[in-house]
Design a protein around this motif. Structure first.
Motif, PDB file in Angstrom:
ATOM      1  N   ASP A  49      -4.231  53.999 -92.338  1.00 39.93           N
ATOM      2  CA  ASP A  49      -4.516  53.987 -93.774  1.00 39.93           C
ATOM      3  C   ASP A  49      -5.163  52.675 -94.199  1.00 39.93           C
ATOM      4  O   ASP A  49      -4.614  51.925 -94.999  1.00 39.93           O
ATOM      5  CB  ASP A  49      -3.220  54.231 -94.546  1.00 39.93           C
ATOM      6  N   GLY A  50      -6.327  52.398 -93.625  1.00 39.19           N
ATOM      7  CA  GLY A  50      -7.085  51.217 -94.037  1.00 39.19           C
ATOM      8  C   GLY A  50      -6.544  49.900 -93.527  1.00 39.19           C
ATOM      9  O   GLY A  50      -6.680  48.867 -94.201  1.00 39.19           O
ATOM     10  N   SER A  51      -5.965  49.888 -92.333  1.00 41.14           N
ATOM     11  CA  SER A  51      -5.417  48.643 -91.776  1.00 41.14           C
ATOM     12  C   SER A  51      -6.514  47.602 -91.589  1.00 41.14           C
ATOM     13  O   SER A  51      -7.663  47.923 -91.266  1.00 41.14           O
ATOM     14  CB  SER A  51      -4.743  48.912 -90.423  1.00 41.14           C
ATOM     15  N   THR A  52      -6.125  46.342 -91.794  1.00 41.16           N
ATOM     16  CA  THR A  52      -7.071  45.236 -91.615  1.00 41.16           C
ATOM     17  C   THR A  52      -6.702  44.365 -90.414  1.00 41.16           C
ATOM     18  O   THR A  52      -7.387  43.385 -90.133  1.00 41.16           O
ATOM     19  CB  THR A  52      -7.122  44.357 -92.877  1.00 41.16           C
ATOM     20  N   ASP A  53      -5.621  44.729 -89.713  1.00 38.89           N
ATOM     21  CA  ASP A  53      -5.253  43.998 -88.500  1.00 38.89           C
ATOM     22  C   ASP A  53      -5.776  44.769 -87.280  1.00 38.89           C
ATOM     23  O   ASP A  53      -6.767  45.492 -87.389  1.00 38.89           O
ATOM     24  CB  ASP A  53      -3.737  43.775 -88.441  1.00 38.89           C
ATOM     25  N   LYS A  54      -5.127  44.684 -86.161  1.00 39.76           N
ATOM     26  CA  LYS A  54      -5.602  45.334 -84.931  1.00 39.76           C
ATOM     27  C   LYS A  54      -4.965  46.703 -84.699  1.00 39.76           C
ATOM     28  O   LYS A  54      -5.007  47.229 -83.582  1.00 39.76           O
ATOM     29  CB  LYS A  54      -5.337  44.427 -83.731  1.00 39.76           C
ATOM     30  N   SER A  55      -4.403  47.305 -85.750  1.00 35.87           N
ATOM     31  CA  SER A  55      -3.752  48.602 -85.595  1.00 35.87           C
ATOM     32  C   SER A  55      -4.705  49.658 -85.050  1.00 35.87           C
ATOM     33  O   SER A  55      -4.348  50.438 -84.161  1.00 35.87           O
ATOM     34  CB  SER A  55      -3.180  49.070 -86.943  1.00 35.87           C
ATOM     35  N   GLN A  56      -5.919  49.709 -85.584  1.00 34.02           N
ATOM     36  CA  GLN A  56      -6.883  50.708 -85.132  1.00 34.02           C
ATOM     37  C   GLN A  56      -7.210  50.518 -83.663  1.00 34.02           C
ATOM     38  O   GLN A  56      -7.229  51.493 -82.880  1.00 34.02           O
ATOM     39  CB  GLN A  56      -8.166  50.634 -85.964  1.00 34.02           C
ATOM     40  N   GLU A  57      -7.439  49.285 -83.251  1.00 32.93           N
ATOM     41  CA  GLU A  57      -7.769  48.999 -81.856  1.00 32.93           C
ATOM     42  C   GLU A  57      -6.633  49.418 -80.921  1.00 32.93           C
ATOM     43  O   GLU A  57      -6.874  50.013 -79.862  1.00 32.93           O
ATOM     44  CB  GLU A  57      -8.035  47.498 -81.713  1.00 32.93           C
ATOM     45  N   ILE A  58      -5.396  49.151 -81.320  1.00 31.81           N
ATOM     46  CA  ILE A  58      -4.239  49.501 -80.494  1.00 31.81           C
ATOM     47  C   ILE A  58      -4.110  51.016 -80.378  1.00 31.81           C
ATOM     48  O   ILE A  58      -3.897  51.557 -79.287  1.00 31.81           O
ATOM     49  CB  ILE A  58      -2.961  48.883 -81.094  1.00 31.81           C
ATOM     50  N   CYS A  59      -4.263  51.711 -81.496  1.00 29.45           N
ATOM     51  CA  CYS A  59      -4.161  53.174 -81.481  1.00 29.45           C
ATOM     52  C   CYS A  59      -5.265  53.806 -80.644  1.00 29.45           C
ATOM     53  O   CYS A  59      -5.037  54.796 -79.942  1.00 29.45           O
ATOM     54  CB  CYS A  59      -4.200  53.721 -82.904  1.00 29.45           C
ATOM     55  N   GLU A  60      -6.458  53.254 -80.712  1.00 27.72           N
ATOM     56  CA  GLU A  60      -7.565  53.767 -79.899  1.00 27.72           C
ATOM     57  C   GLU A  60      -7.243  53.652 -78.414  1.00 27.72           C
ATOM     58  O   GLU A  60      -7.563  54.558 -77.624  1.00 27.72           O
ATOM     59  CB  GLU A  60      -8.850  53.006 -80.228  1.00 27.72           C
ATOM     60  N   ARG A  61      -6.583  52.573 -78.052  1.00 22.52           N
ATOM     61  CA  ARG A  61      -6.213  52.391 -76.646  1.00 22.52           C
ATOM     62  C   ARG A  61      -5.177  53.439 -76.227  1.00 22.52           C
ATOM     63  O   ARG A  61      -5.270  54.011 -75.134  1.00 22.52           O
ATOM     64  CB  ARG A  61      -5.662  50.979 -76.434  1.00 22.52           C
ATOM     65  N   TYR A  62      -4.208  53.709 -77.100  1.00 24.96           N
ATOM     66  CA  TYR A  62      -3.204  54.733 -76.793  1.00 24.96           C
ATOM     67  C   TYR A  62      -3.851  56.117 -76.642  1.00 24.96           C
ATOM     68  O   TYR A  62      -3.471  56.903 -75.765  1.00 24.96           O
ATOM     69  CB  TYR A  62      -2.146  54.787 -77.884  1.00 24.96           C
ATOM     70  N   CYS A  63      -4.820  56.395 -77.502  1.00 23.34           N
ATOM     71  CA  CYS A  63      -5.498  57.702 -77.443  1.00 23.34           C
ATOM     72  C   CYS A  63      -6.303  57.861 -76.154  1.00 23.34           C
ATOM     73  O   CYS A  63      -6.422  58.979 -75.627  1.00 23.34           O
ATOM     74  CB  CYS A  63      -6.407  57.871 -78.668  1.00 23.34           C
TER      75      CYS A  63
END
Length: 262
Positions: free
Chosen positions: A41-55
């Motif tokens: 939901d619009g994260s500005t930290d590395k949440s997206q990068e971490i989730c992409e790695r899990y996917c």
């Protein structure tokens, strides 16, 4: 697909590795088919990068990125993208016991059951307790019985987490967006649409107390959303005076508690 795990998140880079490890344990513990939907939901930290790695590591994990719209909007997006017959919600900084979904699924064998709930705890060590062989049922009832329990003995709870929902139920009753106390409306309002629900005597969810939660936040005008929630619930149940009598009691206690706190 059997179960969709919807994980709304906003700037949770630090807590995601722990949650991912727990979800992996859950998915390895039984034979169900899973999909995990992270809604960033619009994260500005590395949440997206971490989730992409899990996917990339596990095709059962999926990531949806959207502009920041709040918890309810993230949950609703996860519901819309889900494909399983059953849905559960896990907040990104919380933890679930590895057999929680297995235990919640057991009473779902009846087509009349729309929600199965378990206890949550604020003590993470309670998740380490061994699960009993025969887990008792502390509540089983229809829409009216569930509402009475929620408003009287509080065995049925308002929270969206620590529950397993039939998708056809939850997709027809989305979370209110843009308001605080959305779980108050959702927790009470959805009971109007169920056939039956069950509460099992089992602790399966660790709910971490957040420093920025409503109960730990300084007063602001957004806290007055509680009165808007009350109005919406009154409108939802306006043709059921008996139900409203229980809801008024529950809401009065809730409003009084928050007024005293503030």
């Amino acid at each position: 697909m059997d179960i969709t795990i919807v994980v709304p998140l906003f700037n949770e880079a630090e807590s995601l590795p722990e949650l991912y490890a727990w979800i992996e344990r859950v998915m390895q513990a039984n034979h169900f088919s899973y999909e995990v939907i992270f809604v960033n939901d619009g994260s500005t930290d590395k949440s997206q990068e971490i989730c992409e790695r899990y996917c990339q590591q596990d095709p059962r994990f999926h990531l949806i990125n959207q502009e920041n719209r709040g918890l309810s909007a993230a949950r609703n997006r996860g519901i819309q993208e889900s494909t399983a017959e059953f849905i559960t919600f896990v907040d990104s900084d919380d933890v679930i016991k590895e057999d929680m979904l297995e235990q919640l699924m057991k009473p779902m064998t009846s087509e009349n059951i729309d929600i199965v709930e378990c206890w949550y705890t604020h003590n993470e060590q309670e998740l380490e307790l061994e699960t009993k062989d025969n887990i008792g049922i502390v509540f089983r009832g229809d829409a009216k019985g569930a509402l009475v329990s929620l408003c009287s003995d509080n065995i049925v709870r308002l929270n969206a987490v620590a529950k397993l929902f039939r998708r056809k139920l939850i997709i027809g009753f989305p979370f209110l967006e843009g308001l605080f106390y959305e779980d108050v409306y959702g927790g009470i309002g959805i009971l109007k649409h169920i056939n039956k629900m069950v509460k099992i005597n089992y602790i399966g969810y660790y709910y971490r107390v957040r420093s920025g939660s409503i109960m730990n936040r300084e007063f602001s005008e957004k806290n007055l959303d509680l009165f808007t929630i009350c109005d919406k619930l009154e409108q939802l149940y306006e043709n059921d005076k008996e139900a409203l009598s229980y809801i008024y009691r529950r809401l009065f206690n809730l409003v009084l508690m928050h007024v005293i706190d503030y």
